[in-house]
Write a protein that holds these residues in place. Structure first.
Motif, PDB file in Angstrom:
ATOM      1  N   LYS A 226       3.200 -11.906   1.272  1.00 55.97           N
ATOM      2  CA  LYS A 226       3.147 -10.782   0.299  1.00 55.97           C
ATOM      3  C   LYS A 226       4.565 -10.456  -0.182  1.00 55.97           C
ATOM      4  O   LYS A 226       5.346 -10.609   0.595  1.00 55.97           O
ATOM      5  CB  LYS A 226       2.520  -9.377   1.069  1.00 55.97           C
ATOM      6  N   VAL A 227       4.693  -9.834  -1.319  1.00 57.04           N
ATOM      7  CA  VAL A 227       5.842  -9.509  -1.814  1.00 57.04           C
ATOM      8  C   VAL A 227       6.202  -8.176  -1.211  1.00 57.04           C
ATOM      9  O   VAL A 227       5.627  -7.282  -1.314  1.00 57.04           O
ATOM     10  CB  VAL A 227       5.969  -9.227  -3.380  1.00 57.04           C
ATOM     11  N   GLN A 228       7.068  -7.860  -0.276  1.00 58.43           N
ATOM     12  CA  GLN A 228       7.468  -6.892   0.632  1.00 58.43           C
ATOM     13  C   GLN A 228       8.580  -5.752  -0.009  1.00 58.43           C
ATOM     14  O   GLN A 228       8.526  -4.919   0.139  1.00 58.43           O
ATOM     15  CB  GLN A 228       7.739  -7.170   1.922  1.00 58.43           C
ATOM     16  N   TRP A 229       9.380  -6.625  -1.185  1.00 56.81           N
ATOM     17  CA  TRP A 229      10.387  -5.795  -1.643  1.00 56.81           C
ATOM     18  C   TRP A 229      11.018  -6.515  -2.879  1.00 56.81           C
ATOM     19  O   TRP A 229      10.891  -7.655  -2.759  1.00 56.81           O
ATOM     20  CB  TRP A 229      11.288  -5.639  -0.576  1.00 56.81           C
ATOM     21  N   GLN A 230      11.474  -5.553  -3.947  1.00 54.23           N
ATOM     22  CA  GLN A 230      12.077  -6.190  -4.851  1.00 54.23           C
ATOM     23  C   GLN A 230      13.195  -5.226  -5.249  1.00 54.23           C
ATOM     24  O   GLN A 230      13.262  -4.186  -5.101  1.00 54.23           O
ATOM     25  CB  GLN A 230      11.032  -6.212  -6.159  1.00 54.23           C
ATOM     26  N   GLY A 231      14.276  -5.857  -5.779  1.00 56.03           N
ATOM     27  CA  GLY A 231      15.500  -5.200  -6.132  1.00 56.03           C
ATOM     28  C   GLY A 231      16.600  -6.194  -6.474  1.00 56.03           C
ATOM     29  O   GLY A 231      16.252  -7.239  -6.854  1.00 56.03           O
ATOM     30  N   THR A 232      17.461  -5.458  -7.008  1.00 58.55           N
ATOM     31  CA  THR A 232      18.762  -6.176  -7.374  1.00 58.55           C
ATOM     32  C   THR A 232      19.690  -6.710  -6.180  1.00 58.55           C
ATOM     33  O   THR A 232      19.570  -6.277  -5.042  1.00 58.55           O
ATOM     34  CB  THR A 232      19.838  -5.504  -8.337  1.00 58.55           C
ATOM     35  N   VAL A 233      20.757  -7.631  -6.440  1.00 59.06           N
ATOM     36  CA  VAL A 233      21.294  -8.182  -5.231  1.00 59.06           C
ATOM     37  C   VAL A 233      22.178  -7.317  -4.578  1.00 59.06           C
ATOM     38  O   VAL A 233      22.399  -7.044  -3.660  1.00 59.06           O
ATOM     39  CB  VAL A 233      22.153  -9.354  -5.709  1.00 59.06           C
ATOM     40  N   SER A 234      22.734  -6.429  -5.830  1.00 60.75           N
ATOM     41  CA  SER A 234      23.629  -5.087  -5.143  1.00 60.75           C
ATOM     42  C   SER A 234      22.825  -4.282  -4.004  1.00 60.75           C
ATOM     43  O   SER A 234      23.463  -3.306  -3.566  1.00 60.75           O
ATOM     44  CB  SER A 234      24.121  -4.536  -6.397  1.00 60.75           C
ATOM     45  N   GLU A 235      21.800  -4.228  -4.426  1.00 57.04           N
ATOM     46  CA  GLU A 235      20.826  -3.315  -3.585  1.00 57.04           C
ATOM     47  C   GLU A 235      20.748  -3.716  -2.257  1.00 57.04           C
ATOM     48  O   GLU A 235      20.282  -2.827  -1.330  1.00 57.04           O
ATOM     49  CB  GLU A 235      19.671  -3.065  -4.069  1.00 57.04           C
ATOM     50  N   ILE A 236      20.857  -5.084  -1.687  1.00 58.99           N
ATOM     51  CA  ILE A 236      20.583  -5.505  -0.450  1.00 58.99           C
ATOM     52  C   ILE A 236      21.465  -4.996   0.682  1.00 58.99           C
ATOM     53  O   ILE A 236      20.930  -4.954   1.828  1.00 58.99           O
ATOM     54  CB  ILE A 236      20.586  -7.065  -0.481  1.00 58.99           C
ATOM     55  N   ASP A 237      22.527  -4.624   0.148  1.00 55.34           N
ATOM     56  CA  ASP A 237      23.477  -3.799   1.252  1.00 55.34           C
ATOM     57  C   ASP A 237      23.271  -2.440   1.381  1.00 55.34           C
ATOM     58  O   ASP A 237      23.770  -1.603   2.306  1.00 55.34           O
ATOM     59  CB  ASP A 237      25.021  -4.148   0.943  1.00 55.34           C
ATOM     60  N   SER A 238      22.443  -1.752   0.569  1.00 54.07           N
ATOM     61  CA  SER A 238      22.386  -0.378   0.572  1.00 54.07           C
ATOM     62  C   SER A 238      20.805   0.046   0.895  1.00 54.07           C
ATOM     63  O   SER A 238      20.613   1.411   1.521  1.00 54.07           O
ATOM     64  CB  SER A 238      22.859   0.447  -0.950  1.00 54.07           C
ATOM     65  N   THR A 239      20.008  -0.873   0.732  1.00 51.97           N
ATOM     66  CA  THR A 239      18.523  -0.589   1.045  1.00 51.97           C
ATOM     67  C   THR A 239      18.253  -0.041   2.367  1.00 51.97           C
ATOM     68  O   THR A 239      19.032  -0.922   3.498  1.00 51.97           O
ATOM     69  CB  THR A 239      17.444  -1.565   0.572  1.00 51.97           C
ATOM     70  N   ASP A 240      17.504   0.703   2.728  1.00 50.98           N
ATOM     71  CA  ASP A 240      16.905   1.028   4.313  1.00 50.98           C
ATOM     72  C   ASP A 240      15.571   0.320   4.654  1.00 50.98           C
ATOM     73  O   ASP A 240      15.124   0.540   5.734  1.00 50.98           O
ATOM     74  CB  ASP A 240      16.526   2.642   4.162  1.00 50.98           C
ATOM     75  N   HIS A 241      15.151  -0.524   3.771  1.00 48.54           N
ATOM     76  CA  HIS A 241      14.041  -1.136   3.898  1.00 48.54           C
ATOM     77  C   HIS A 241      14.243  -2.132   5.301  1.00 48.54           C
ATOM     78  O   HIS A 241      15.171  -3.001   5.241  1.00 48.54           O
ATOM     79  CB  HIS A 241      13.651  -2.192   2.871  1.00 48.54           C
ATOM     80  N   PRO A 242      13.373  -2.055   6.434  1.00 47.55           N
ATOM     81  CA  PRO A 242      13.750  -2.769   7.628  1.00 47.55           C
ATOM     82  C   PRO A 242      13.876  -4.044   7.377  1.00 47.55           C
ATOM     83  O   PRO A 242      14.565  -4.786   8.272  1.00 47.55           O
ATOM     84  CB  PRO A 242      12.650  -2.178   8.520  1.00 47.55           C
ATOM     85  N   LEU A 243      12.773  -4.886   6.721  1.00 47.79           N
ATOM     86  CA  LEU A 243      12.737  -6.369   6.625  1.00 47.79           C
ATOM     87  C   LEU A 243      13.852  -6.855   5.866  1.00 47.79           C
ATOM     88  O   LEU A 243      14.410  -7.833   6.241  1.00 47.79           O
ATOM     89  CB  LEU A 243      11.439  -6.586   5.666  1.00 47.79           C
ATOM     90  N   ILE A 244      14.724  -6.169   4.828  1.00 42.71           N
ATOM     91  CA  ILE A 244      15.872  -6.566   4.019  1.00 42.71           C
ATOM     92  C   ILE A 244      17.047  -6.398   5.136  1.00 42.71           C
ATOM     93  O   ILE A 244      17.780  -7.559   5.366  1.00 42.71           O
ATOM     94  CB  ILE A 244      15.910  -5.625   2.856  1.00 42.71           C
ATOM     95  N   LYS A 245      16.993  -5.410   5.803  1.00 46.86           N
ATOM     96  CA  LYS A 245      18.086  -5.225   6.695  1.00 46.86           C
ATOM     97  C   LYS A 245      18.072  -6.157   7.925  1.00 46.86           C
ATOM     98  O   LYS A 245      19.124  -6.853   8.119  1.00 46.86           O
ATOM     99  CB  LYS A 245      17.975  -3.698   7.329  1.00 46.86           C
ATOM    100  N   GLN A 246      16.868  -6.417   8.474  1.00 46.14           N
ATOM    101  CA  GLN A 246      16.940  -7.329   9.495  1.00 46.14           C
ATOM    102  C   GLN A 246      17.196  -9.066   8.910  1.00 46.14           C
ATOM    103  O   GLN A 246      18.081  -9.648   9.638  1.00 46.14           O
ATOM    104  CB  GLN A 246      15.560  -7.382  10.224  1.00 46.14           C
ATOM    105  N   PHE A 247      16.739  -9.246   7.536  1.00 46.07           N
ATOM    106  CA  PHE A 247      17.080 -10.624   7.285  1.00 46.07           C
ATOM    107  C   PHE A 247      18.317 -10.805   7.002  1.00 46.07           C
ATOM    108  O   PHE A 247      18.977 -11.852   7.403  1.00 46.07           O
ATOM    109  CB  PHE A 247      16.087 -10.820   5.953  1.00 46.07           C
ATOM    110  N   MET A 248      18.946  -9.860   6.260  1.00 40.65           N
ATOM    111  CA  MET A 248      20.456  -9.901   5.826  1.00 40.65           C
ATOM    112  C   MET A 248      21.290 -10.131   7.172  1.00 40.65           C
ATOM    113  O   MET A 248      22.407 -10.771   6.809  1.00 40.65           O
ATOM    114  CB  MET A 248      20.833  -9.082   4.826  1.00 40.65           C
ATOM    115  N   SER A 249      20.918  -9.413   8.092  1.00 39.90           N
ATOM    116  CA  SER A 249      21.892  -9.182   9.188  1.00 39.90           C
ATOM    117  C   SER A 249      21.696 -10.486  10.275  1.00 39.90           C
ATOM    118  O   SER A 249      22.515 -10.609  11.061  1.00 39.90           O
ATOM    119  CB  SER A 249      21.594  -7.884  10.061  1.00 39.90           C
ATOM    120  N   GLY A 250      20.429 -11.005  10.122  1.00 39.64           N
ATOM    121  CA  GLY A 250      20.430 -12.064  11.163  1.00 39.64           C
ATOM    122  C   GLY A 250      19.598 -11.718  12.306  1.00 39.64           C
ATOM    123  O   GLY A 250      19.759 -12.462  13.190  1.00 39.64           O
ATOM    124  N   SER A 251      19.350 -10.332  12.514  1.00 42.07           N
ATOM    125  CA  SER A 251      19.168  -9.819  13.984  1.00 42.07           C
ATOM    126  C   SER A 251      17.513 -10.464  14.301  1.00 42.07           C
ATOM    127  O   SER A 251      16.822 -10.445  13.442  1.00 42.07           O
ATOM    128  CB  SER A 251      19.097  -8.128  13.760  1.00 42.07           C
TER     129      SER A 251
END
Length: 260
Positions: A226-251
């Motif tokens: 499923k599409v869980q989130w959409q946004g701009t590249v600039s938003e990946i560092d500021s979003t609180d979405h837990p999936l994006i935060k985990q994915f981008m941090s590699g946790s």
């Protein structure tokens, strides 16, 4: 945004008991660089193949410039030509670089070999490889093979301009490359987007942080089909979405299930 160039509505695809895509809606607009990201095995490459017309969805509708596609790419002519750059370059090992890049024209045009040679050289110059026409894929580095596959994807037939790709689909174009080779490929993707006469619209599947940041403008995050989130590249560092935060941090801690 302008009118959608490509639309997927309610697209689902199942392989065996695995539902890879689950009621996915996705839109690509003319002139944009769309990044499709997410963990491995979440349907990113599958969605590219559906867009390219190489794979039929089990459910849902696909519209290309407002026209509904029926069947696969060979079943009808889309109003917009779509090219694809495969993850492993997918070059023919027994053919030279020239024969690989000019394959479409050698097989499906009446152009003389001398003209095809000129067109191949032109495309290879665009990717910075004008002097390797007589080499074979086995003689090239991984980054060079990727660039040759780009040249093949943007090859056009001057006798039939409608065959010229207006959209490119990149499946993990920097996978397996070192950071310097990745930068070369990322720069090339952006260069092809703005180059005159080359398609200005693309979708790219990638896991690599630098490729996400340097080649995409808008992002779609796929997880569990499923599409869980959409946004701009600039938003990946500021979003609180837990999936994006985990994915981008590699946790390994978070809602994304780690496959052991």
């Amino acid at each position: 945004m302008t009118e959608p160039l490509i639309e997927l509505k309610g697209v689902s695809k199942t392989f065996g008991s695995n539902k890879v895509l689950d009621n996915v809606d996705l839109t690509i607009y003319r002139g944009e660089a769309l990044g499709i990201i997410g963990p491995s095995g979440t349907g990113k490459s599958t969605i590219l193949r559906v867009i390219a017309g190489l794979l039929n969805p089990d459910e849902g509708e696909i519209y290309i410039q407002g026209v509904r596609r029926e069947g696969l790419i060979e079943d009808q002519v889309d109003p917009v030509s779509i090219g694809m750059v495969f993850q492993q370059a997918a070059l023919f090992d027994s053919l030279t670089v020239e024969e690989n890049v000019g394959f479409l024209l050698y097989q499906h045009s009446k152009l003389p070999r001398s003209r095809i040679h000129e067109l191949v050289k032109e495309k290879l110059e665009m990717v910075g490889l004008s002097e390797i026409v007589n080499l074979y894929p086995s003689e090239l580095s991984g980054g060079m093979r990727k660039r040759v596959s780009f040249a093949r994807a943007i090859m056009s037939n001057p006798d039939n301009p409608k065959d010229s790709p207006e959209v490119l689909l990149y499946d993990e174009p920097t996978a397996g490359l070192d950071p310097i080779a990745s930068t070369v490929i990322e720069d090339l993707i952006r260069h092809l987007q703005i180059a005159q006469g080359v398609c200005s619209t693309y979708a790219i599947v990638t896991h690599q942080d630098s490729t996400i940041r340097r080649t995409a403008d808008r992002l779609v995050f796929l997880y569990q089909g499923k599409v869980q989130w959409q946004g701009t590249v600039s938003e990946i560092d500021s979003t609180d979405h837990p999936l994006i935060k985990q994915f981008m941090s590699g946790s390994v801690q978070g809602p994304i299930q780690v496959v052991g």
